[in-house]
Every structure is written in C-alpha cells, then in structure tokens.
Write a protein that holds these residues in place. Sequence first.
Motif, mmCIF file in Angstrom:
data_model
loop_
_atom_site.group_PDB
_atom_site.id
_atom_site.type_symbol
_atom_site.label_atom_id
_atom_site.label_comp_id
_atom_site.label_asym_id
_atom_site.label_seq_id
_atom_site.Cartn_x
_atom_site.Cartn_y
_atom_site.Cartn_z
ATOM 1 N N THR A 37 0.844 -1.187 0.000
ATOM 2 C CA THR A 37 0.000 0.000 0.000
ATOM 3 C C THR A 37 0.881 1.240 0.000
ATOM 4 N N THR A 38 0.611 2.158 -0.916
ATOM 5 C CA THR A 38 1.439 3.358 -1.046
ATOM 6 C C THR A 38 0.621 4.616 -0.768
ATOM 7 N N ILE A 39 1.214 5.529 -0.024
ATOM 8 C CA ILE A 39 0.567 6.788 0.351
ATOM 9 C C ILE A 39 1.470 7.943 -0.056
ATOM 10 N N ALA A 40 0.903 8.939 -0.717
ATOM 11 C CA ALA A 40 1.665 10.129 -1.109
ATOM 12 C C ALA A 40 1.150 11.337 -0.342
ATOM 13 N N ILE A 41 2.081 12.143 0.165
ATOM 14 C CA ILE A 41 1.746 13.423 0.782
ATOM 15 C C ILE A 41 2.392 14.493 -0.084
ATOM 16 N N THR A 42 1.580 15.266 -0.791
ATOM 17 C CA THR A 42 2.087 16.248 -1.745
ATOM 18 C C THR A 42 1.078 17.367 -1.942
ATOM 19 N N SER A 43 1.554 18.518 -2.410
ATOM 20 C CA SER A 43 0.655 19.643 -2.671
ATOM 21 C C SER A 43 0.072 19.580 -4.082
ATOM 22 N N ASN A 44 0.570 18.649 -4.899
ATOM 23 C CA ASN A 44 0.111 18.552 -6.291
ATOM 24 C C ASN A 44 -0.527 17.191 -6.560
ATOM 25 N N PRO A 45 -1.853 17.096 -6.484
ATOM 26 C CA PRO A 45 -2.552 15.822 -6.696
ATOM 27 C C PRO A 45 -2.414 15.271 -8.100
ATOM 28 N N ASN A 46 -1.925 16.079 -9.035
ATOM 29 C CA ASN A 46 -1.758 15.627 -10.421
ATOM 30 C C ASN A 46 -0.306 15.328 -10.764
ATOM 31 N N SER A 47 0.554 15.307 -9.767
ATOM 32 C CA SER A 47 1.982 15.100 -9.990
ATOM 33 C C SER A 47 2.315 13.629 -10.172
ATOM 34 N N GLU A 48 3.560 13.374 -10.567
ATOM 35 C CA GLU A 48 4.030 11.999 -10.748
ATOM 36 C C GLU A 48 4.011 11.234 -9.427
ATOM 37 N N VAL A 49 4.363 11.898 -8.346
ATOM 38 C CA VAL A 49 4.341 11.247 -7.031
ATOM 39 C C VAL A 49 2.917 10.857 -6.652
ATOM 40 N N ALA A 50 1.977 11.743 -6.888
ATOM 41 C CA ALA A 50 0.572 11.454 -6.563
ATOM 42 C C ALA A 50 0.040 10.303 -7.414
ATOM 43 N N LYS A 51 0.356 10.302 -8.691
ATOM 44 C CA LYS A 51 -0.127 9.259 -9.602
ATOM 45 C C LYS A 51 0.445 7.890 -9.253
ATOM 46 N N VAL B 29 -3.704 9.480 -1.871
ATOM 47 C CA VAL B 29 -3.050 10.788 -1.914
ATOM 48 C C VAL B 29 -3.649 11.701 -0.848
ATOM 49 N N LEU B 30 -2.797 12.241 0.012
ATOM 50 C CA LEU B 30 -3.201 13.241 0.999
ATOM 51 C C LEU B 30 -2.571 14.561 0.568
#
Length: 301
Positions: A216-230, A235-236
Amino acid sequence: MNEIPPEPELGDLLERIQERYGTLRKSERIVADYLRNNAGKRLDSSITELGRTLGVSEATISRVSRALGYDGYPDMKLSLAEGTRNRAPIVNLPLEIDDNDSLISTSSKLAGLLVSGIAGTQRMLDAHRLEQAVDALVRSRRIVFVGVGGAAAICDEAAHVFLKAGFEATSYRDGYTQTIVASTLTENDVLVGISHTGSTQTIADSLLLARANKCTTIAITSNPNSEVAKAADVVLATWSGGQQIVPLHGDFLEGRASQLFLIDVLYVSALFRVGDKASKALKTTGEALEKRYRGKANGKD
C-alpha cells in the motif's frame, strides 16, 4: 480610576497592535485583527467602506487609529501606503516579509503563513482517503517513509513517533536505499512518500516499485496531479494556495508545516485505533528513555 496608557512610540503597525491589543474593546479588536491579517497590503478602502466590510462603526475605526498612535484613519492609511513602497524582497522569502519589518511583525507574518497552510490542508482533507491511509498503517507489518531534502526531515520525525508507539517504522532519504527498500516491500507493508511539489522522481519511482509488489502506497504532496501522486494508492494533499509558492529559506516551510500536520493526524488516529498496544509501547519506550538519560545525567553512563 484607570490610568490612560502612554502613547505608543512610532513604529511598525503590527508592533503597535501587539502592544495595545489588550486595551482594545471587542469591536476595536475586529479592526485590529483585520489590520494584522492584512499587514503589508495597501489599504484602499474609505473609512465608511471598511466599517461596512467589518460591521463596525466609523467611530470605532477612528478610535483604533488613534489608539495605535496615528492622528486618525487617513494618517494610518498614509503610513501603510508608505510602508508598501520601494520594498526589495529577499530571494526565498515570501513577499509579505521584508527587512523593514520589526521582529514582532516578522513573527506575526510567519505565524499567519504557517497557520494558513495548515488550515488550508485541513479544508482539503478527504475523509475517505484519510480512513484508507490510517487503516493501512494500523494493519501494516512495516511502515517506510521516503523523502529527500526538507521532506526527509519530516520522514525522520514520522518514523520516530510511530516507532515509539510500537510500530515497525523506518525512514530513508537517498534514492539508492529507497529503491532497495521499495523492492523488498510486500502487501503487508506501507510506503509513505513525501514530496511538496510531487516532482521528486526518486520518490515516484519508489512508490511505483512498492505498488507493483502490492504494497500500500501513500503520497503526501501539494500537487494531486503530480508523478508522485499518480504513483500512490492514496493521496493526501497539502495546501499550496493555488499560486506559485515562494520557498522560505530555500525550502517550502509552509509545506513542511502542512506535511508535519498530516503526519500528526495519521499518528494520533493510528494510536486511537491500536489502543492499549500503542499505550503500552509509549509507556515502555518512555521509561527506557527516561532511565537512559536520567542515568546519564547522574553520571552512571
């Protein structure tokens, strides 16, 4: 009989508000709060317009102006207008802050920026995604946090608090080790990737690698459309203000505060879910640390 407080010395508006705030009436504090929250901006409203906006009388605004050491509202407006001219912003500092500010003004503006970031992040929180993240953390065999630069410090803090509560938690800050660890994770583990911009490729790659292993992978980022979010299952999002962020001290301090806020939300929520197990772990680790450092202080190390 109450003594009349001495006139404030001429100085920065926020410093004057700080000095006199306790003497202001409730309606006058509404005006003071507005001025404080809009420090650094030109005040173009007439006294009538401002009164209508704030829901207070013109007399109230005039009293606040005089209480802050101005001759009246026009004098205060003129002072504010002069304070916004010919500013030379320092690279990597938000435009609201400059070297003409007093210390109390600088601290007030910084507090406002950080509070706005955290409040914005709270407004953006998705209940379903938060539930997914907490459920995954509580069920996990191992929790791994990955980030680089400033985000790496947040990862270290996250691993620290979860580890003290009895979770198997670690953090890694270099791409080489992140790749190795991500390749070993399984469906029983959780990988949390933190990247303010969402453009950190090593974090995106680690999330994709772990996700391919059913971790299970969780991303914390300000850009929900970024490569990290995808690259993440959950995504938080942290608040970014919808505009170009000016990095503070070469980094995104507002973003870091929001990231830490989300880590605390996840941590506290996980504690409540685990219950007695976490409580016992915190007691055990706390006692061990107290014994270790109290003994050291007494020269027994």
